[in-house]
Design a protein around this motif. Sequence first.
Motif, PDB file in Angstrom:
ATOM      1  N   LYS A   1       0.860  -1.184   0.000  1.00  0.00           N
ATOM      2  CA  LYS A   1       0.000   0.000   0.000  1.00  0.00           C
ATOM      3  C   LYS A   1       0.893   1.229   0.000  1.00  0.00           C
ATOM      4  N   ASP A   2       0.661   2.126  -0.960  1.00  0.00           N
ATOM      5  CA  ASP A   2       1.461   3.351  -1.086  1.00  0.00           C
ATOM      6  C   ASP A   2       2.948   3.039  -1.180  1.00  0.00           C
ATOM      7  N   GLY A   3       3.271   1.945  -1.888  1.00  0.00           N
ATOM      8  CA  GLY A   3       4.675   1.606  -2.141  1.00  0.00           C
ATOM      9  C   GLY A   3       5.372   0.887  -1.013  1.00  0.00           C
ATOM     10  N   LYS A   4       4.683   0.601   0.082  1.00  0.00           N
ATOM     11  CA  LYS A   4       5.289  -0.096   1.215  1.00  0.00           C
ATOM     12  C   LYS A   4       4.551  -1.411   1.486  1.00  0.00           C
ATOM     13  N   TYR A   5       5.313  -2.423   1.964  1.00  0.00           N
ATOM     14  CA  TYR A   5       4.747  -3.737   2.246  1.00  0.00           C
ATOM     15  C   TYR A   5       4.512  -3.947   3.740  1.00  0.00           C
ATOM     16  N   GLY A   6       3.413  -4.642   4.020  1.00  0.00           N
ATOM     17  CA  GLY A   6       3.102  -5.101   5.362  1.00  0.00           C
ATOM     18  C   GLY A   6       2.238  -6.349   5.253  1.00  0.00           C
ATOM     19  N   CYS A   7       1.685  -6.818   6.367  1.00  0.00           N
ATOM     20  CA  CYS A   7       0.832  -8.011   6.355  1.00  0.00           C
ATOM     21  C   CYS A   7      -0.502  -7.720   7.012  1.00  0.00           C
ATOM     22  N   ILE A   8      -1.546  -8.324   6.463  1.00  0.00           N
ATOM     23  CA  ILE A   8      -2.876  -8.227   7.038  1.00  0.00           C
ATOM     24  C   ILE A   8      -3.446  -9.629   7.204  1.00  0.00           C
ATOM     25  N   ASN A   9      -4.465  -9.756   8.065  1.00  0.00           N
ATOM     26  CA  ASN A   9      -5.162 -11.034   8.164  1.00  0.00           C
ATOM     27  C   ASN A   9      -6.372 -11.019   7.233  1.00  0.00           C
ATOM     28  N   ARG A  10      -7.157 -12.077   7.242  1.00  0.00           N
ATOM     29  CA  ARG A  10      -8.277 -12.193   6.291  1.00  0.00           C
ATOM     30  C   ARG A  10      -9.328 -11.114   6.525  1.00  0.00           C
ATOM     31  N   SER A  11      -9.403 -10.605   7.725  1.00  0.00           N
ATOM     32  CA  SER A  11     -10.361  -9.542   8.020  1.00  0.00           C
ATOM     33  C   SER A  11      -9.847  -8.166   7.615  1.00  0.00           C
ATOM     34  N   GLY A  12      -8.586  -8.099   7.166  1.00  0.00           N
ATOM     35  CA  GLY A  12      -8.018  -6.821   6.746  1.00  0.00           C
ATOM     36  C   GLY A  12      -7.265  -6.097   7.835  1.00  0.00           C
ATOM     37  N   ASN A  13      -7.157  -6.694   9.020  1.00  0.00           N
ATOM     38  CA  ASN A  13      -6.434  -6.051  10.113  1.00  0.00           C
ATOM     39  C   ASN A  13      -4.920  -6.172   9.903  1.00  0.00           C
ATOM     40  N   VAL A  14      -4.188  -5.094  10.192  1.00  0.00           N
ATOM     41  CA  VAL A  14      -2.740  -5.083  10.018  1.00  0.00           C
ATOM     42  C   VAL A  14      -2.075  -5.893  11.124  1.00  0.00           C
ATOM     43  N   VAL A  15      -1.265  -6.889  10.738  1.00  0.00           N
ATOM     44  CA  VAL A  15      -0.545  -7.709  11.713  1.00  0.00           C
ATOM     45  C   VAL A  15       0.967  -7.475  11.623  1.00  0.00           C
ATOM     46  N   VAL A  16       1.439  -6.945  10.503  1.00  0.00           N
ATOM     47  CA  VAL A  16       2.831  -6.526  10.349  1.00  0.00           C
ATOM     48  C   VAL A  16       2.802  -5.133   9.738  1.00  0.00           C
ATOM     49  N   PRO A  17       3.390  -4.128  10.382  1.00  0.00           N
ATOM     50  CA  PRO A  17       3.336  -2.743   9.882  1.00  0.00           C
ATOM     51  C   PRO A  17       3.910  -2.609   8.479  1.00  0.00           C
ATOM     52  N   PHE A  18       3.481  -1.572   7.764  1.00  0.00           N
ATOM     53  CA  PHE A  18       3.941  -1.316   6.403  1.00  0.00           C
ATOM     54  C   PHE A  18       5.299  -0.608   6.442  1.00  0.00           C
ATOM     55  N   ASP A  19       6.325  -1.382   6.785  1.00  0.00           N
ATOM     56  CA  ASP A  19       7.675  -0.837   6.969  1.00  0.00           C
ATOM     57  C   ASP A  19       8.678  -1.344   5.947  1.00  0.00           C
ATOM     58  N   TYR A  20       8.251  -2.182   4.977  1.00  0.00           N
ATOM     59  CA  TYR A  20       9.215  -2.873   4.135  1.00  0.00           C
ATOM     60  C   TYR A  20       9.079  -2.462   2.670  1.00  0.00           C
ATOM     61  N   GLU A  21      10.212  -2.512   1.962  1.00  0.00           N
ATOM     62  CA  GLU A  21      10.216  -2.169   0.540  1.00  0.00           C
ATOM     63  C   GLU A  21       9.875  -3.366  -0.335  1.00  0.00           C
ATOM     64  N   LYS A  22       9.955  -4.576   0.230  1.00  0.00           N
ATOM     65  CA  LYS A  22       9.569  -5.795  -0.479  1.00  0.00           C
ATOM     66  C   LYS A  22       9.262  -6.868   0.543  1.00  0.00           C
ATOM     67  N   MET A  23       8.345  -7.765   0.175  1.00  0.00           N
ATOM     68  CA  MET A  23       7.941  -8.836   1.086  1.00  0.00           C
ATOM     69  C   MET A  23       7.425  -9.998   0.260  1.00  0.00           C
ATOM     70  N   LEU A  24       7.696 -11.218   0.735  1.00  0.00           N
ATOM     71  CA  LEU A  24       7.176 -12.406   0.082  1.00  0.00           C
ATOM     72  C   LEU A  24       5.991 -12.962   0.872  1.00  0.00           C
ATOM     73  N   GLY A  25       5.316 -13.926   0.280  1.00  0.00           N
ATOM     74  CA  GLY A  25       4.172 -14.528   0.939  1.00  0.00           C
ATOM     75  C   GLY A  25       4.586 -15.466   2.057  1.00  0.00           C
ATOM     76  N   ASN A  26       3.677 -15.700   2.982  1.00  0.00           N
ATOM     77  CA  ASN A  26       3.913 -16.610   4.090  1.00  0.00           C
ATOM     78  C   ASN A  26       4.167 -18.020   3.563  1.00  0.00           C
ATOM     79  N   THR A  27       5.329 -18.584   3.887  1.00  0.00           N
ATOM     80  CA  THR A  27       5.720 -19.919   3.447  1.00  0.00           C
ATOM     81  C   THR A  27       6.186 -20.727   4.644  1.00  0.00           C
ATOM     82  N   PHE A  28       5.434 -21.749   5.008  1.00  0.00           N
ATOM     83  CA  PHE A  28       5.722 -22.535   6.215  1.00  0.00           C
ATOM     84  C   PHE A  28       5.835 -21.610   7.425  1.00  0.00           C
ATOM     85  N   ASP A  29       4.977 -20.585   7.448  1.00  0.00           N
ATOM     86  CA  ASP A  29       4.925 -19.597   8.542  1.00  0.00           C
ATOM     87  C   ASP A  29       6.248 -18.855   8.723  1.00  0.00           C
TER      88      ASP A  29
END
Length: 597
Positions: free
Chosen positions: A369-397
């Motif tokens: 969002k706005d050029g920054k990566y973070g993580c959300i849950n299925r409800s859309g709640n932020v669980v990891v702040p949007f602090d990263y320039e790149k991020m991959l998907g959850n793999t084996f947690d």
Amino acid sequence: MRLKKLLFFAVFVLATNAHAQDLKILVNKKGKVGFADQSGNEVIKCQFDGAQPFSNGVAIVTKSGKSGIIDSKGTILLPLKYTQISKWNKELYIIKDGKKVGLATHQGKIVLPAKYSHISKPNCYGKALLALGGKSTANENKSYMANAKYGIINANGNVLVNPQYKGIYEFSYDVTNKYPYYEGKRLEFSYHNTVDTLVTDCSYLGYSKNGYSIYYAGIIDGNGKEILKQGLYDFVMQPHSGMVRYYNIKKKQTICGYHNIVTGKGFVVATLDNHFDNISYWTHGDFIGDIAPVNGTSWSFIDKQGNKLRTGYTSLIHSQTTGLWGAKNNTGKWDVFNDSNNDVSSLSGYEEILFPTKEGDREVFSVMKDGKYGCINRSGNVVVPFDYEKMLGNTFDVIAVKKDGKWGMISPDNKNLIPTEYSYLILPSERNAKHFWVKQSDSLYYHMNIEKNQLSYNGFKRVTNFVNGTAHVAPVGMVVEQTPINRAQLYAPGKLPIIQNDNNSKKRPASTSKQLTIDEEFSKNKEGFGYILNTDDVLIINVPVSVLYKDAVVKEIMNRGSKTLSASEQKAIMLDVTKENRSYDLKSVIGEEEWNY
């Protein structure tokens, strides 16, 4: 009263079996075989030419070249008239009469008469191949029944599919990430070698009059019911949600379509101006639920009648573990919807989204969002702040993250696992991994033990993930033979292409469901030899091991307790695992180095 009878019967059976297991094989002075009790007293007369120990209260015995089955009292349960008897599973025995085989219970009941040419061992789903007729023929040092007719039986010996097909094939070829299929299972050709077992639950099978080709195959279900006639289509995929994805292939054209199992009718969804072998993009996908994706000038989604439900997408991602689709629209944002075509607004509208990749992963979604990566849950709640320039998907947690040009790893609940200090990272290949590989500025990979927060001193130019406590590694300067290698899942910076071109330079949207690209240096490296390293950074095997033999070598290491091995032990392992593929001219002189391999 009925319960008392059942209990009495159970106790009686257990006591009988216990008594039978106490019986020992007895051989008299004339070489005849019988059975004795623990005191050495003859219980079953020495009258047989051979016998096997008692198992489940019965024993296989042989007399005058014929075999049968007896109980602990010597009563013949299965007549001594068979060429051979062997255990098939816990309840049944294979009975062989000449060259024909069948199945019988240990109590002597014939389940399948000995009229078949082959019965394979049951697989983990309890399914086995049944062959009628044919001739035993060699194929790469293995035998199969050429021109036999095949069927399927279950663990009880019940015939599910009558042996009437010269060609019967499983949907066992996984085409994940392979164009033009990209998802799903296709038929896999097999000679049905007599030492092989089936590999699927046989819920669907391809059948053909041709015993040597999967083309033009029809489809039957696990009970032998025909759901698709053979010859309708050149190439079929495993049915999903009542639909079969198919291809018809011409010299300079590929026709893509679906067949509706319920209506018995098929329809075309795309005609491509390329031969099937030259298509370098995903053409159309299986129905998972109510919808399926179709490629064209853009991606669209259709229902089971072929009606378009959604159109105009440039890229797709799909997660069968979550049942979600992601599709990039013409505004550059991602729409997310489920297999029933219902929108998931809480996950939609982001510039990028990556789904959890493995079964059992926490439902944490990497989004931009706005050029920054973070993580959300299925409800859309932020669980990891949007602090990263790149991020991959959850793999084996485990989630790979990039910050200030460096990569690290976090958990789905935002705990730091590896600091963002490295050039590249290799994602785990198993859950609860504690040992990872990180790449430093010297372009070498180093072992990171996250449990001890410890980084190894030695770097390697190529590595595979630690599995069963060992990894395959190649140090700098290692001289190796040029052979292909099964590469580890490795991330390198750079986006996947949104558009791929076919041979006619006609632009088509590409799927972006593969979230990892491959390090260019790694992908060009075809070196297939390395050493075996354990998690204590000790080289258990310090002689070059081909990737072709790596798994076999690791198995031998585990059998020896995963200890450090002497030079002679290492040599013995290498000689053992390579014995089937070593051959030498009888006139040549074999040096020690060559002999090792």
